[in-house]
Design a protein around this motif. Structure first.
Motif, PDB file in Angstrom:
ATOM      1  N   ALA A   1       0.832  -1.213   0.000  1.00  6.73           N
ATOM      2  CA  ALA A   1       0.000   0.000   0.000  1.00  6.73           C
ATOM      3  C   ALA A   1       0.864   1.260   0.000  1.00  6.73           C
ATOM      4  N   ASP A   2       2.117   1.132   0.398  1.00  5.20           N
ATOM      5  CA  ASP A   2       3.018   2.283   0.441  1.00  5.20           C
ATOM      6  C   ASP A   2       3.692   2.483  -0.938  1.00  5.20           C
ATOM      7  N   PRO A   3       3.414   3.620  -1.587  1.00  8.80           N
ATOM      8  CA  PRO A   3       3.970   3.820  -2.944  1.00  8.80           C
ATOM      9  C   PRO A   3       5.496   3.836  -2.979  1.00  8.80           C
ATOM     10  N   HIS A   4       6.143   4.240  -1.854  1.00  7.75           N
ATOM     11  CA  HIS A   4       7.612   4.246  -1.839  1.00  7.75           C
ATOM     12  C   HIS A   4       8.162   2.824  -1.914  1.00  7.75           C
TER      13      HIS A   4
ATOM     14  N   ARG B   1      -8.200  -5.867  -4.858  1.00  7.26           N
ATOM     15  CA  ARG B   1      -8.241  -5.219  -6.180  1.00  7.26           C
ATOM     16  C   ARG B   1      -7.203  -4.110  -6.306  1.00  7.26           C
ATOM     17  N   HIS B   2      -6.998  -3.382  -5.217  1.00 13.19           N
ATOM     18  CA  HIS B   2      -5.949  -2.349  -5.277  1.00 13.19           C
ATOM     19  C   HIS B   2      -4.597  -3.002  -5.538  1.00 13.19           C
ATOM     20  N   ARG B   3      -4.367  -4.083  -4.849  1.00 12.24           N
ATOM     21  CA  ARG B   3      -3.068  -4.768  -5.001  1.00 12.24           C
ATOM     22  C   ARG B   3      -2.886  -5.270  -6.432  1.00 12.24           C
ATOM     23  N   LYS B   4      -3.969  -5.742  -7.007  1.00  8.53           N
ATOM     24  CA  LYS B   4      -3.905  -6.221  -8.410  1.00  8.53           C
ATOM     25  C   LYS B   4      -3.478  -5.068  -9.327  1.00  8.53           C
TER      26      LYS B   4
ATOM     27  N   GLN C   1       0.161  -4.593 -11.457  1.00 10.45           N
ATOM     28  CA  GLN C   1       0.167  -4.371 -12.913  1.00 10.45           C
ATOM     29  C   GLN C   1       0.959  -3.113 -13.271  1.00 10.45           C
ATOM     30  N   GLU C   2       0.805  -2.064 -12.443  1.00 11.25           N
ATOM     31  CA  GLU C   2       1.562  -0.821 -12.718  1.00 11.25           C
ATOM     32  C   GLU C   2       3.068  -1.082 -12.675  1.00 11.25           C
ATOM     33  N   CYS C   3       3.509  -1.746 -11.614  1.00  9.09           N
ATOM     34  CA  CYS C   3       4.953  -2.002 -11.454  1.00  9.09           C
ATOM     35  C   CYS C   3       5.472  -2.887 -12.585  1.00  9.09           C
ATOM     36  N   LEU C   4       4.708  -3.925 -12.914  1.00 10.45           N
ATOM     37  CA  LEU C   4       5.179  -4.844 -13.952  1.00 10.45           C
ATOM     38  C   LEU C   4       5.162  -4.188 -15.333  1.00 10.45           C
ATOM     39  N   THR C   5       4.270  -3.223 -15.502  1.00 12.30           N
ATOM     40  CA  THR C   5       4.256  -2.496 -16.777  1.00 12.30           C
ATOM     41  C   THR C   5       5.554  -1.696 -16.923  1.00 12.30           C
ATOM     42  N   ASP C   6       5.985  -1.070 -15.827  1.00 11.71           N
ATOM     43  CA  ASP C   6       7.265  -0.333 -15.871  1.00 11.71           C
ATOM     44  C   ASP C   6       8.402  -1.271 -16.266  1.00 11.71           C
ATOM     45  N   MET C   7       8.388  -2.452 -15.692  1.00 11.95           N
ATOM     46  CA  MET C   7       9.454  -3.404 -16.006  1.00 11.95           C
ATOM     47  C   MET C   7       9.342  -3.861 -17.460  1.00 11.95           C
ATOM     48  N   TYR C   8       8.142  -4.185 -17.858  1.00 14.02           N
ATOM     49  CA  TYR C   8       7.925  -4.686 -19.224  1.00 14.02           C
ATOM     50  C   TYR C   8       8.455  -3.687 -20.254  1.00 14.02           C
ATOM     51  N   GLN C   9       8.206  -2.410 -19.977  1.00  7.91           N
ATOM     52  CA  GLN C   9       8.632  -1.390 -20.941  1.00  7.91           C
ATOM     53  C   GLN C   9      10.154  -1.269 -21.032  1.00  7.91           C
ATOM     54  N   ALA C  10      10.842  -1.738 -19.988  1.00  8.97           N
ATOM     55  CA  ALA C  10      12.310  -1.660 -19.999  1.00  8.97           C
ATOM     56  C   ALA C  10      12.957  -2.848 -20.718  1.00  8.97           C
TER      57      ALA C  10
ATOM     58  N   PHE D   1      -0.721 -17.069   3.839  1.00 10.78           N
ATOM     59  CA  PHE D   1      -1.594 -18.207   4.109  1.00 10.78           C
ATOM     60  C   PHE D   1      -3.078 -17.946   3.867  1.00 10.78           C
ATOM     61  N   TYR D   2      -3.427 -16.687   3.548  1.00  9.80           N
ATOM     62  CA  TYR D   2      -4.843 -16.428   3.248  1.00  9.80           C
ATOM     63  C   TYR D   2      -5.036 -16.209   1.751  1.00  9.80           C
ATOM     64  N   HIS D   3      -4.294 -15.223   1.216  1.00 15.71           N
ATOM     65  CA  HIS D   3      -4.373 -15.046  -0.229  1.00 15.71           C
ATOM     66  C   HIS D   3      -2.971 -14.733  -0.762  1.00 15.71           C
ATOM     67  N   THR D   4      -2.720 -15.117  -1.990  1.00 14.97           N
ATOM     68  CA  THR D   4      -1.469 -14.760  -2.669  1.00 14.97           C
ATOM     69  C   THR D   4      -1.880 -13.999  -3.927  1.00 14.97           C
ATOM     70  N   ASP D   5      -1.172 -12.908  -4.219  1.00 18.81           N
ATOM     71  CA  ASP D   5      -1.645 -12.033  -5.304  1.00 18.81           C
ATOM     72  C   ASP D   5      -1.634 -12.708  -6.677  1.00 18.81           C
TER      73      ASP D   5
END
Ligand code: PSV
Ligand code: MN
Length: 406
Positions: free
Chosen positions: A125-128, A169-172, A176-185, A203-207
């Protein structure tokens, strides 16, 4: 003796309509990558038993991996995990690998061992913290470029332990945002393999809990993103070969992490528990390689075969050799499936004949074939015995205990 056994085997297979020259060519072309972390000390959450002779740094891990390739001839690359394999100068590591006759394979970012990632990395949740995770992903693309690797292999431990702990849903979206940055590189010829796992350490959910989530992420990112199937990452009873066939048909199967499991993600020697499962996976791949759709065939041909296992009790180099030989054996058996026979039986809806056509290939003793292939490749016909007799296991004891751990 070997010639006689092979002649008998050849006659038997010719009679079944199997062209052994094609089978041999395929066996010689098989390449399986070993994981650098499989050479270091590992254990369970209860105890890490240190072994004598374990590599003390990434350079020594490559020396051990080179032994596996030397005796099998089919393990020419080694996956690295960053920062476990962090070095000052990656070009030096690349040269060291080349001097040993191997190369650096998939680069695996590690986003699960930093305190900052306690509540997630690319889903935090922390953008940093998300930025920090993205920077690491980008650093790994740079490393891949420097060592001339075309594969980035991603696994995220991100998840939660309790209902309500975080917003799925926020985590999803964040992931996607972070992986898009990587994909573009990525360079044009690089591929990004996205692994999934349904639990642990969360143990409850994995993204990214299953292949569908990885596949969906790959679709959103673009054609250079594909799914990585780790055979230890499914609930009990999952039909992995069906997932494999599905992803092949969608042209999004990028690679494998082979290992064996009995209960959870046990990371044991491949095929130690269910060799038939690996055989059936390989049969699906061979089937797809022969598909009329050239894109499906091409997807099957460019699969990155990798091991992902830890050896907590057994000596690591021979355990890795054992795994490589097990995959090779099962691949040889899968190549003996008479695809026409299966298709005929399927067309007639003859259930028993179809099942028999597949299983029969598994039941052949392929040792004479493998021995001939090894002889032709210039590696020992019995790689395990040759390693045991080589004296290498003793030579590395001088490294002492307390080597690198994963
Ligand atoms: C996670 O369980 C995994 O399968 C991932 O591939 C990691 O990179 C590897 O094991 C080592 O922890
Ligand atoms: Mn894995």
């Amino acid at each position: 003796m070997l010639d006689q056994q092979y002649a008998l085997f050849e006659a038997q297979q010719n009679q079944r309509g199997i062209d052994l020259e094609t089978v041999k060519t395929k066996l010689k072309a098989l390449k399986i990558e070993t994981p650098s972390w499989g050479y270091g000390d590992s254990g369970t959450r209860f105890k890490v038993f240190q072994q004598e002779g374990v590599p003390r740094d990434p350079f020594e891990k490559f020396e051990d991996a080179a032994q596996v390739h030397r005796f099998t001839g089919i393990a020419p690359s080694v996956a690295v995990h960053i920062p476990w394999d962090k070095v000052e100068d990656y070009s030096q590591l690349k040269r060291h690998a080349a001097d040993l006759g191997v190369s650096i394979g998939a680069v695996n970012p590690n986003l699960f061992q930093d305190d900052d990632y306690k509540f997630g990395s690319v889903t935090n949740a922390d953008p940093h913290i998300r930025r920090k995770a993205t920077e690491h992903l980008l650093e790994c693309v740079d490393i891949a470029r420097e060592v001339d690797s075309k594969l980035l292999s991603l696994w995220f431990a991100d998840g939660t332990n309790y209902p309500g702990q975080a917003n799925f849903r926020h985590r999803k979206h964040w992931m996607q945002e972070c992986l898009t940055d990587m994909y573009q590189a990525l360079d044009e010829d690089m591929r990004m393999l996205i692994e999934y796992k349904f639990f642990e350490p969360a143990f409850y959910h994995t993204d990214l809990a299953d292949w569908g989530m990885s596949y969906n992420m790959a679709l959103k990112l673009g054609p250079q993103a594909e799914v990585l199937v780790d055979t230890g990452h499914h609930p009990q009873g999952t039909n992995i070969e069906h997932i494999v066939a599905y992803l092949l048909d969608e042209k999004r199967l990028g690679g494998f992490h082979f290992n064996s499991r009995k209960y959870a993600d046990d990371d044991l020697i491949v095929a130690a528990h269910d060799p038939y499962e690996i055989f059936l996976i390989l049969y699906q791949i061979i089937e797809a390689e022969n598909d009329a759709d050239p894109e499906v065939a091409q997807t099957a041909q460019h699969i990155a075969y990798m091991l992902d296992q830890c050896h907590n009790l057994e000596p690591k180099i021979p355990a890795m050799i054992r795994s490589i030989l097990n995959v090779q054996t099962l691949y040889a058996k899968a190549l003996l499936v008479n695809l026409d026979e299966v298709r005929d039986a399927q067309a007639k809806q003859d259930v028993l004949a179809a099942e028999q056509a597949v299983r029969q290939a598994f039941e052949f003793d392929v040792l004479p074939l493998l021995q001939v292939v090894r002889e032709e490749m210039g590696v020992p016909v019995d790689p395990m015995k040759a390693y045991q007799e080589s004296g290498h296991a003793n030579a590395i004891l001088s490294r002492g205990k307390g080597g690198a751990s994963w």
